[in-house]
Design a protein around this motif. Sequence first.
Motif, short mmCIF file in Angstrom:
data_model
loop_
_atom_site.label_atom_id
_atom_site.label_comp_id
_atom_site.label_asym_id
_atom_site.label_seq_id
_atom_site.Cartn_x
_atom_site.Cartn_y
_atom_site.Cartn_z
N ALA A 217 0.82 -1.21 0.00
CA ALA A 217 0.00 0.00 0.00
C ALA A 217 0.85 1.26 0.00
CB ALA A 217 -0.93 -0.01 1.21
N ASP A 218 2.17 1.11 -0.11
CA ASP A 218 3.07 2.27 -0.10
C ASP A 218 2.97 3.02 -1.43
OD1 ASP A 218 3.89 1.33 2.37
OD2 ASP A 218 5.59 0.22 1.52
N TYR B 225 -12.68 -2.54 -2.86
CA TYR B 225 -13.65 -3.47 -3.45
C TYR B 225 -13.04 -4.82 -3.82
CZ TYR B 225 -17.13 0.24 -3.86
OH TYR B 225 -18.06 1.22 -3.59
N SER B 226 -11.74 -5.00 -3.55
CA SER B 226 -11.07 -6.23 -3.95
C SER B 226 -11.27 -6.43 -5.46
CB SER B 226 -11.59 -7.42 -3.15
OG SER B 226 -10.84 -8.58 -3.42
N GLU C 220 -11.75 4.84 -4.43
CA GLU C 220 -12.06 3.42 -4.56
C GLU C 220 -10.84 2.64 -5.03
OE1 GLU C 220 -16.75 4.05 -5.81
OE2 GLU C 220 -15.36 3.12 -7.22
N GLY C 221 -10.56 1.55 -4.32
CA GLY C 221 -9.45 0.67 -4.70
C GLY C 221 -9.97 -0.64 -5.25
N HIS C 222 -9.35 -1.10 -6.34
CA HIS C 222 -9.77 -2.34 -7.00
C HIS C 222 -8.54 -3.20 -7.27
CE1 HIS C 222 -13.79 -0.58 -7.91
NE2 HIS C 222 -13.08 0.54 -7.98
N GLU D 250 -8.08 -6.68 1.60
CA GLU D 250 -7.12 -6.07 2.52
C GLU D 250 -6.19 -5.11 1.77
OE1 GLU D 250 -3.66 -7.36 5.75
OE2 GLU D 250 -4.87 -8.90 4.76
N LEU D 251 -5.70 -5.54 0.60
CA LEU D 251 -4.78 -4.70 -0.16
C LEU D 251 -5.48 -3.45 -0.69
CD1 LEU D 251 -2.00 -4.24 -1.44
CD2 LEU D 251 -2.77 -5.61 -3.41
N SER D 252 -6.68 -3.62 -1.27
CA SER D 252 -7.37 -2.48 -1.87
C SER D 252 -7.79 -1.47 -0.80
CB SER D 252 -8.60 -2.94 -2.68
OG SER D 252 -9.54 -3.63 -1.86
#
Length: 230
Positions: free
Chosen positions: A94-95, A189-190, A128-130, A154-156
């Motif tokens: 996530a960096d 949102y994975s 939003e992360g995908h 977890e990553l998104s």
Amino acid sequence: MSNEIEESGSAGDFNLSISDMMSALCAIFVLLCIGIILQLKQISEHYVTTKYTLYEDLSKEFSADLDTWNAEIDAENLSIRFKDPDVLFVMNKADLRKSYKAILDDFFPRLLKVVTNYENLIEEIRIEGHSSEATQRIKSGRITERQDYEEGMELSQSRTRSVLSYCLNDTKYPKEDEWIRSKIVAIGYSKSRPVKVNGKIDWPASRRVEFRIKLNSDNEIQKYLSKEEK
């Protein structure tokens, strides 16, 4: 004989008055429905107009930078999509990379400059992360679909929180902090919302971050309907 005629006439008058009353009630109901439909149509037309105008303003502000940023503006969803996670984040972390920090330094203040012209119409500014699917790991049996989804979630989520934190703490923006904090949210949102090209999922393209602007039209409709119910 005359009594029978009188009674029959009275019943006819009564039936006529009931019929007139029902007709009047139906007319009132139709008028109320027409009024509600016209009001909802007005709200809907205002939403469409606002959405189009906001899209035009976003395009005017960012069109010259989109190719450099490997980004695009989605008119339907009112979102700015950053499409190259290798430029945005350290691999599987996530960096934020320096390249993405430089983009956010430029992008975020300008985004707020545009949307604050619509601040009474903005419901949320969503980061939003995908993520994509670990297809080979799933096929080889090293990981299940659910495990892949949970890891992607977890990553998104971590990535959108990193973006949110950087935007709030390290960029300079022309708006008071309280308004931004009341509107901006970070959501992961994975792999649940992949990008499709010609009807097929494009997993590499699905790895992305989007800034999505949600207007408050739904709230306006609910407010109107609630007012009508009282």
